[in-house]
Design an enzyme around this catalytic site. Structure first.
Site, mmCIF file in Angstrom:
data_model
loop_
_atom_site.group_PDB
_atom_site.id
_atom_site.type_symbol
_atom_site.label_atom_id
_atom_site.label_comp_id
_atom_site.label_asym_id
_atom_site.label_seq_id
_atom_site.Cartn_x
_atom_site.Cartn_y
_atom_site.Cartn_z
ATOM 1 N N PHE A 155 64.736 -55.182 -10.945
ATOM 2 C CA PHE A 155 65.908 -55.213 -11.822
ATOM 3 C C PHE A 155 66.500 -56.606 -11.990
ATOM 4 O O PHE A 155 67.201 -56.878 -12.965
ATOM 5 C CB PHE A 155 66.997 -54.262 -11.280
ATOM 6 C CG PHE A 155 67.809 -54.856 -10.155
ATOM 7 C CD1 PHE A 155 68.863 -55.729 -10.415
ATOM 8 C CD2 PHE A 155 67.515 -54.570 -8.823
ATOM 9 C CE1 PHE A 155 69.605 -56.291 -9.370
ATOM 10 C CE2 PHE A 155 68.247 -55.124 -7.784
ATOM 11 C CZ PHE A 155 69.287 -56.004 -8.073
ATOM 12 N N LYS A 179 55.883 -51.516 -16.589
ATOM 13 C CA LYS A 179 56.823 -50.485 -16.099
ATOM 14 C C LYS A 179 58.032 -51.262 -15.569
ATOM 15 O O LYS A 179 58.035 -51.748 -14.446
ATOM 16 C CB LYS A 179 56.148 -49.683 -14.976
ATOM 17 C CG LYS A 179 56.665 -48.266 -14.773
ATOM 18 C CD LYS A 179 58.137 -48.144 -14.503
ATOM 19 C CE LYS A 179 58.526 -48.478 -13.085
ATOM 20 N NZ LYS A 179 60.001 -48.519 -12.886
ATOM 21 N N GLU A 182 63.954 -49.170 -13.855
ATOM 22 C CA GLU A 182 64.716 -48.165 -14.597
ATOM 23 C C GLU A 182 66.195 -48.538 -14.694
ATOM 24 O O GLU A 182 66.946 -47.948 -15.456
ATOM 25 C CB GLU A 182 64.539 -46.766 -13.980
ATOM 26 C CG GLU A 182 64.950 -46.607 -12.526
ATOM 27 C CD GLU A 182 63.855 -47.012 -11.529
ATOM 28 O OE1 GLU A 182 63.128 -47.990 -11.778
ATOM 29 O OE2 GLU A 182 63.760 -46.352 -10.473
ATOM 30 N N ARG A 183 66.603 -49.590 -13.935
ATOM 31 C CA ARG A 183 68.010 -50.013 -14.027
ATOM 32 C C ARG A 183 68.234 -50.983 -15.182
ATOM 33 O O ARG A 183 69.349 -51.144 -15.643
ATOM 34 C CB ARG A 183 68.433 -50.675 -12.720
ATOM 35 C CG ARG A 183 68.390 -49.694 -11.563
ATOM 36 C CD ARG A 183 68.857 -50.347 -10.288
ATOM 37 N NE ARG A 183 68.142 -49.816 -9.155
ATOM 38 C CZ ARG A 183 67.886 -50.492 -8.049
ATOM 39 N NH1 ARG A 183 68.283 -51.730 -7.920
ATOM 40 N NH2 ARG A 183 67.245 -49.928 -7.062
ATOM 41 N N SER A 232 60.783 -55.183 -3.993
ATOM 42 C CA SER A 232 61.149 -55.282 -2.575
ATOM 43 C C SER A 232 59.897 -55.212 -1.691
ATOM 44 O O SER A 232 58.845 -54.703 -2.112
ATOM 45 C CB SER A 232 62.101 -54.141 -2.216
ATOM 46 O OG SER A 232 61.485 -52.914 -2.507
ATOM 47 N N CYS A 287 65.339 -63.349 -5.477
ATOM 48 C CA CYS A 287 64.418 -63.363 -4.340
ATOM 49 C C CYS A 287 64.370 -64.743 -3.700
ATOM 50 O O CYS A 287 63.943 -64.897 -2.568
ATOM 51 C CB CYS A 287 63.026 -62.973 -4.794
ATOM 52 S SG CYS A 287 62.339 -64.165 -5.944
ATOM 53 N N GLU A 389 66.524 -58.451 4.294
ATOM 54 C CA GLU A 389 66.968 -59.064 3.044
ATOM 55 C C GLU A 389 68.225 -58.331 2.580
ATOM 56 O O GLU A 389 68.197 -57.105 2.388
ATOM 57 C CB GLU A 389 65.888 -58.937 1.965
ATOM 58 C CG GLU A 389 66.309 -59.566 0.656
ATOM 59 C CD GLU A 389 65.328 -59.320 -0.495
ATOM 60 O OE1 GLU A 389 64.857 -58.176 -0.650
ATOM 61 O OE2 GLU A 389 65.055 -60.267 -1.245
HETATM 62 P P1 NAD Z 1 62.322 -52.287 -6.011
HETATM 63 O O1 NAD Z 1 61.212 -52.547 -5.076
HETATM 64 O O2 NAD Z 1 63.298 -51.225 -5.671
HETATM 65 O O3 NAD Z 1 61.742 -51.893 -7.463
HETATM 66 C C1 NAD Z 1 60.768 -52.682 -8.119
HETATM 67 C C2 NAD Z 1 59.954 -51.788 -9.050
HETATM 68 O O4 NAD Z 1 59.258 -50.806 -8.272
HETATM 69 C C3 NAD Z 1 60.806 -51.021 -10.054
HETATM 70 O O5 NAD Z 1 60.133 -50.999 -11.290
HETATM 71 C C4 NAD Z 1 60.909 -49.631 -9.434
HETATM 72 O O6 NAD Z 1 61.026 -48.608 -10.396
HETATM 73 C C5 NAD Z 1 59.591 -49.492 -8.692
HETATM 74 N N1 NAD Z 1 59.713 -48.677 -7.479
HETATM 75 C C6 NAD Z 1 60.811 -48.533 -6.689
HETATM 76 N N2 NAD Z 1 60.528 -47.732 -5.647
HETATM 77 C C7 NAD Z 1 59.233 -47.369 -5.770
HETATM 78 C C8 NAD Z 1 58.358 -46.557 -4.988
HETATM 79 N N3 NAD Z 1 58.771 -45.957 -3.866
HETATM 80 N N4 NAD Z 1 57.087 -46.395 -5.408
HETATM 81 C C9 NAD Z 1 56.652 -47.011 -6.535
HETATM 82 N N5 NAD Z 1 57.442 -47.788 -7.319
HETATM 83 C C10 NAD Z 1 58.717 -47.969 -6.936
HETATM 84 O O7 NAD Z 1 63.066 -53.693 -6.263
HETATM 85 P P2 NAD Z 1 64.428 -53.951 -7.029
HETATM 86 O O8 NAD Z 1 65.563 -53.446 -6.215
HETATM 87 O O9 NAD Z 1 64.308 -53.500 -8.438
HETATM 88 O O10 NAD Z 1 64.433 -55.544 -7.054
HETATM 89 C C11 NAD Z 1 64.929 -56.351 -6.024
HETATM 90 C C12 NAD Z 1 63.840 -56.731 -5.058
HETATM 91 O O11 NAD Z 1 62.813 -57.455 -5.725
HETATM 92 C C13 NAD Z 1 64.338 -57.673 -3.957
HETATM 93 O O12 NAD Z 1 63.753 -57.296 -2.757
HETATM 94 C C14 NAD Z 1 63.845 -59.033 -4.417
HETATM 95 O O13 NAD Z 1 63.696 -59.977 -3.376
HETATM 96 C C15 NAD Z 1 62.535 -58.666 -5.015
HETATM 97 N N6 NAD Z 1 62.069 -59.701 -5.919
HETATM 98 C C16 NAD Z 1 61.053 -60.493 -5.481
HETATM 99 C C17 NAD Z 1 60.615 -61.526 -6.280
HETATM 100 C C18 NAD Z 1 59.516 -62.433 -5.802
HETATM 101 O O14 NAD Z 1 59.094 -63.276 -6.569
HETATM 102 N N7 NAD Z 1 59.037 -62.341 -4.589
HETATM 103 C C19 NAD Z 1 61.198 -61.759 -7.531
HETATM 104 C C20 NAD Z 1 62.227 -60.912 -7.948
HETATM 105 C C21 NAD Z 1 62.654 -59.886 -7.123
#
Ligand code: NAD
Length: 506
Positions: A155, A179, A182-183, A232, A287, A389
Site C-alpha cells: 500500500f 495485483k 486492496e488499500r 511485508s 521500507c 518493523e
Molecule cells: P503486505 O505484505 O500486507 O501486502 C503486500 C501485498 O500482499 C498486498 O497486495 C496484499 O494484498 C498481499 N497480501 C497480504 N497478505 C497476504 C497473504 N497472506 N497472502 C498473499 N498475499 C497477501 O504489505 P503492506 O502492508 O501492503 O505494505 C507494507 C510493507 O511492505 C512493509 O513491511 C514495508 O516495509 C514493505 N515494503 C517493502 C519494500 C521493499 O522494497 N523492500 C517496499 C515497499 C514496502
C-alpha cells in the site's frame, strides 16, 4: 477517478476494460486523512483470476512478436501521459494513501525512473555474438520474454512500486498482471487507463484486485512464469516459498528496519535535519525509513537527543490539503492502534519517552488515522519495538560505545534493507561500508535509495530470491536467455558423421 464525496464501486482491468467484480465480495478503501470510505474494491475469485491469466496468456505471442522499438514507443507515450496527468495522479495518491502532495510528487518522480529504464529496453536486450566459435559456427545469445508475469504490490507506494516492478517487464515483451494492495487500488486502475491510452494492446496489462486467494491463484497457476512481490517480510517469505514450490521465478522484497549511525564527529544539526525526513516522512511508512538512530558515545547521544526533541516537537501532522504539514496519517485505524500498542509495550520494557505522538491535537477534530512523531530513547536489542518493523511514526534511539558495536548491532538484525552513517571521517565510513551486512548503504545520505538505473534490494530477510525491485538486473529476471549456434553449408561441402562430443576445435 475517485473523489472525496462519492463511494465508488471499483472493478478489475482486463483486456483493456474496467470489468465489474463477480464475487459480490468487496473491501473498503479509506481516505486515511478523514477516515471516510471512498471506494469499494472487488475481491476476485479464483475463477476471475484464472480468466485474467488466460487473457494475458493469449495476448503474449503478438506482444512478443512486436519489435522492441514499437513496444518502447508505447512505453514512451505512457510516460508522456503520466507527466501530463501528474496532478490527477497526485490527487489519487494523496486521497487513498494520506501522503502529502510533495511526497506524492516524489513517489511519481522516482517511479518514472523505472519507466525511463524500460525505455532503454532496446539497449538492455542486446545479446552476445561470436563469429566462428569452431567449424564455421557462429554463436549468439538472445534475451526473450518469459510470458505471463505477475506483480504484487504493497500500500505504501501506490504508484512507485507498481511502476518499478512492471515497467521493464512490459517493455521486454511480457504480459503483466498487477495485483495492487486492496488499500490503494485507485492509483493502479488510473495507470491502467494510461496504458490503454498509450496504445498497449488488449490483454498485455491486467489489474486484478483481491486478497490472499487472488495471490494464491497467481502463485499456483502454471501459466504464470514469474512473480515480483513487494510487501511485508512474513508475506514475502510465503510468496517466495509457495511460488518456488510451483516452479516460478520469484523475487519477494520484504520489510526493513533501517539504522542511522551517528559518529561523534558528525554535525548534529545536519544529522537531526536528515533524520526528521528520513524517519517520519510519509508517517514512517517507507521500507527505507530510518527507524533507529544509533549515536556513538554518551556525549553524542545526550546532545543528539536534545536537538532531536526540540525539532520533533515542531513537526506538523495533518491532511494533505494543508500544505504546511510534514506528514499525514497512517493507512488504517488498525495500523494506528498497532503502533500505539508497540509504544505502550516499549515503555513497559524500559524505554524512555522523549516525544509522545500517541495523541496528536488533530485527532480530536478528525476521524483520520493520525499519529504524531514519537521518539523513544534507551531502546535495546531484544525489545519488541527494536526487533519488529513498526510501520508508523514511532522511532528509536539505541546508544552504543563504538563504531564496531554499531556495526555488530546492525549486522545481527534479521532485516537488512537500508543503513546509513553520518560522519566526516573517511576511515570510519570506509570501515562501515566494507563491514556492514545490508543491501543499500548510505554515507551522509539519509535514505540511500538507489536511482532507477542501479539495482534496488535489501539483504537477509528483507529479500527472498535473487531479483531486484528495479534496476538493470530486472532484464535478467524478466527474460530468459536463448543461446543459438548457427552454421551454413557452402554448396557441395563435405559431409561427415562424427560421434565424438563436439569440441569446436577445428
Ligand atoms: P503486505 O505484505 O500486507 O501486502 C503486500 C501485498 O500482499 C498486498 O497486495 C496484499 O494484498 C498481499 N497480501 C497480504 N497478505 C497476504 C497473504 N497472506 N497472502 C498473499 N498475499 C497477501 O504489505 P503492506 O502492508 O501492503 O505494505 C507494507 C510493507 O511492505 C512493509 O513491511 C514495508 O516495509 C514493505 N515494503 C517493502 C519494500 C521493499 O522494497 N523492500 C517496499 C515497499 C514496502
Amino acid at each position: 477517478m475517485v473523489t472525496n464525496t462519492e463511494v465508488k464501486e471499483l472493478g478489475h482491468f482486463i483486456n483493456n476494460e474496467i470489468v465489474a467484480g463477480l464475487s459480490g465480495h468487496f473491501s473498503d478503501v479509506f481516505n486515511p486523512s478523514s477516515g471516510a470510505v471512498i471506494a469499494r474494491v472487488p475481491i476476485a475469485t479464483k475463477e476471475e483470476v484464472q480468466g485474467a491469466i488466460a487473457t494475458a496468456k493469449s495476448a503474449f505471442p503478438a506482444w512478443r512478436a512486436l519489435s522492441v522499438g514499437k513496444r518502447v514507443e508505447i512505453v514512451m507515450k505512457f510516460r508522456q501521459l503520466m507527466t501530463a496527468r501528474m496532478d490527477t495522479l497526485i490527487d489519487i495518491i494523496c486521497i487513498e494513501s494520506g501522503k502529502t502532495i510533495e511526497d506524492a510528487k516524489g513517489e511519481i518522480t522516482r517511479g518514472l525512473e523505472s519507466v525511463d529504464l524500460a525505455i532503454n529496453a532496446p539497449h538492455l536486450l542486446k545479446g552476445d555474438y561470436s563469429v566462428n566459435v569452431g567449424g564455421d559456427i557462429n554463436a549468439y545469445s538472445a534475451k526473450v520474454p518469459l510470458g505471463v508475469v505477475a506483480a504484487i504490490s504493497p500500500f505504501n507506494f501506490p504508484v512507485m512500486v507498481p511502476l518499478a516492478i512492471t515497467s521493464l517487464a512490459v517493455a521486454v515483451g511480457n504480459s503483466v498482471i498487477l495485483k495492487p494492495s486492496e488499500r490503494v487500488p485507485c492509483s493502479a486502475l488510473f495507470l491502467s487507463e494510461l496504458w490503454k491510452e498509450a496504445g498497449l494492446p488488449d490483454g498485455v496489462w491486467t489489474v486484478i484486485n483481491g486478497d490472499k486467494d487472488a495471490v494464491n491463484e497467481l502463485l499456483e497457476n502454471p501459466a504464470v512464469e514469474a512473480i515480483s512481490f513487494v510487501g511485508s517480510t512474513a508475506v514475502a517469505d510465503y510468496i517466495y516459498t509457495t511460488g518456488s514450490k510451483y516452479g516460478k521465478r520469484v523475487t519477494a522484497l520484504g520489510g526493513g528496519k533501517n539504522n542511522m549511525i551517528v559518529m561523534p564527529d558528525a554535525d548534529l544539526e545536519q544529522v537531526a535535519n536528515a533524520f526528521l525526513g528520513a524517519a517520519y516522512g510519509a508517517a514512517s511508512q517507507r521500507c527505507m525509513a530510518i527507524s533507529t538512530i544509533i549515536p556513538v558515545g554518551e556525549e553524542t547521544a545526550n546532545n543528539l537527543v536534545k536537538v532531536l526533541a526540540d525539532k520533533i516537537s515542531k513537526l506538523k501532522v495533518g491532511p494533505y490539503t494543508d500544505s504546511d504539514v510534514d506528514f499525514g496519517p497512517v493507512i488504517t485505524k488498525q495500523s494506528k492502534d498497532a503502533i500505539i500498542g508497540y509504544i505502550d509495550r516499549s515503555l513497559e520494557e524500559g524505554a524512555t519517552l522523549v516525544c509522545d505522538g500517541r495523541h496528536p491535537d488533530i485527532a480530536e477534530n478528525s476521524n483520520g488515522f493520525y499519529l504524531g512523531p514519537t521518539l523513544l530513547d534507551n531502546i535495546k536489542p531484544g525489545m519488541e519495538i527494536y526487533e519488529q518493523e513498526v510501520f508508523g511514526p514511532a522511532r528509536n534511539v539505541v546508544r552504543v560505545d563504538s563504531l564496531e558495536e554499531a556495526i555488530d548491532l546492525v549486522n545481527a538484525h534479521e532485516l537488512g534493507n537500508g543503513v546509513t552513517i553520518f560522519t566526516n571521517n573517511g576511515a570510519a565510513a570506509r570501515k562501515f561500508t566494507t563491514e556492514i551486512d545490508v543491501g543499500m548503504v548510505g554515507v551522509n545520505v539519509p535514505i540511500p535509495i538507489p536511482v532507477g538505473y542501479y539495482n534496488f534490494a535489501g539483504w537477509k530477510r528483507s529479500r527472498f530470491g535473487e531479483g531486484h525491485m528495479f534496476g538493470p538486473d530486472q532484464v535478467r529476471f524478466f527474460t530468459k536467455t536463448k543461446t543459438i549456434s548457427e552454421k551454413w553449408f557452402e554448396e557441395n561441402s563435405e559431409s561427415v558423421s562424427t560421434f565424438a562430443f563436439p569440441s569446436n576445435n577445428d
